[in-house]
Write a protein that holds these residues in place. Sequence first.
Motif, PDB file in Angstrom:
ATOM      1  N   THR A 213     -22.124 -11.070   5.009  1.00 44.99           N
ATOM      2  CA  THR A 213     -22.350 -12.455   5.988  1.00 44.99           C
ATOM      3  C   THR A 213     -23.666 -12.044   5.811  1.00 44.99           C
ATOM      4  O   THR A 213     -25.338 -11.743   5.958  1.00 44.99           O
ATOM      5  CB  THR A 213     -22.317 -12.442   7.460  1.00 44.99           C
ATOM      6  OG1 THR A 213     -20.845 -11.972   7.491  1.00 44.99           O
ATOM      7  CG2 THR A 213     -22.343 -13.648   7.697  1.00 44.99           C
TER       8      THR A 213
ATOM      9  N   GLN B  95     -23.112 -11.145  -1.889  1.00 45.02           N
ATOM     10  CA  GLN B  95     -21.377 -11.775  -2.077  1.00 45.02           C
ATOM     11  C   GLN B  95     -20.526 -11.157  -2.358  1.00 45.02           C
ATOM     12  O   GLN B  95     -19.329 -10.592  -1.176  1.00 45.02           O
ATOM     13  CB  GLN B  95     -21.557 -13.481  -2.833  1.00 45.02           C
ATOM     14  CG  GLN B  95     -22.192 -14.459  -2.231  1.00 45.02           C
ATOM     15  CD  GLN B  95     -22.502 -14.676  -0.675  1.00 45.02           C
ATOM     16  OE1 GLN B  95     -21.289 -14.772  -0.276  1.00 45.02           O
ATOM     17  NE2 GLN B  95     -22.003 -16.256  -0.278  1.00 45.02           N
TER      18      GLN B  95
ATOM     19  N   GLN C 293     -20.253  -7.684  -1.426  1.00 46.12           N
ATOM     20  CA  GLN C 293     -20.123  -6.994  -0.787  1.00 46.12           C
ATOM     21  C   GLN C 293     -19.581  -7.482  -0.123  1.00 46.12           C
ATOM     22  O   GLN C 293     -19.487  -6.755   0.922  1.00 46.12           O
ATOM     23  CB  GLN C 293     -21.384  -5.981  -1.400  1.00 46.12           C
ATOM     24  CG  GLN C 293     -22.359  -5.555  -1.908  1.00 46.12           C
ATOM     25  CD  GLN C 293     -23.524  -4.920  -1.784  1.00 46.12           C
ATOM     26  OE1 GLN C 293     -24.174  -5.264  -0.233  1.00 46.12           O
ATOM     27  NE2 GLN C 293     -23.777  -4.241  -2.814  1.00 46.12           N
ATOM     28  N   GLY C 294     -19.483  -8.673   0.331  1.00 46.94           N
ATOM     29  CA  GLY C 294     -19.189  -8.775   1.392  1.00 46.94           C
ATOM     30  C   GLY C 294     -19.702  -8.984   2.300  1.00 46.94           C
ATOM     31  O   GLY C 294     -19.262  -9.207   3.784  1.00 46.94           O
TER      32      GLY C 294
END
Length: 202
Positions: A16, A11, A13-14
């Motif tokens: 999905t 999360q 680290q962005g």
Amino acid sequence: MFFAPTLHVLQRQGATVRILCLSNGNGDGLGAVREKELLAACTVLQIPRQNVTIVDHPELQDGMTRSWPAEAVAQQVQQHLTQHPCDTVLTFDAYGVSGHINHQGVHDGVRLLLESEGHHLGVQHGWQLVSESLLHKYSCLLAVLLSALLLRRGQVLVLGGKVWASVRAMAAHTSQWVWYRKLFVLLSSYTLVNRLQPMTIG
């Protein structure tokens, strides 16, 4: 109970994140309840509901005496990856952390699929959560040091950091939030750190 540190890092680290749950946990006749609880836990972990898939398959029913065929697991995972391509897959190792026969079935099916169809499905990395010894599993704050000392070549160490979020996510499983699971989440190394072992991608 097991994967929270890795989910927290992903999360941050962005990435999905998608959850594929291969059973609705209907072993005690509470499947509908546990589906809602899983979605509530994922909300705590900031995983959108549309990214959570729960399977209710006749060959993949919850229970310590129910062995899951690797082929049935592989079929469900393949179908999911076809619909929702992912470059990385995370699952249990052969022991399944707690020795749960369903967890072991998940590992066998995912391994079968990744070794035979992984690259074709677009999977670049497969990781399995290392099952720690009993002493290590309940070492609490010492877990980070022990995990670092036991780290082998190719493995990665993931420190989650959001302990309270992990506790809240497990507490969202109200029907399963009994005393021994409370102790597990509070004392377990898996609340703080994950040691991941690479899987073969074929």
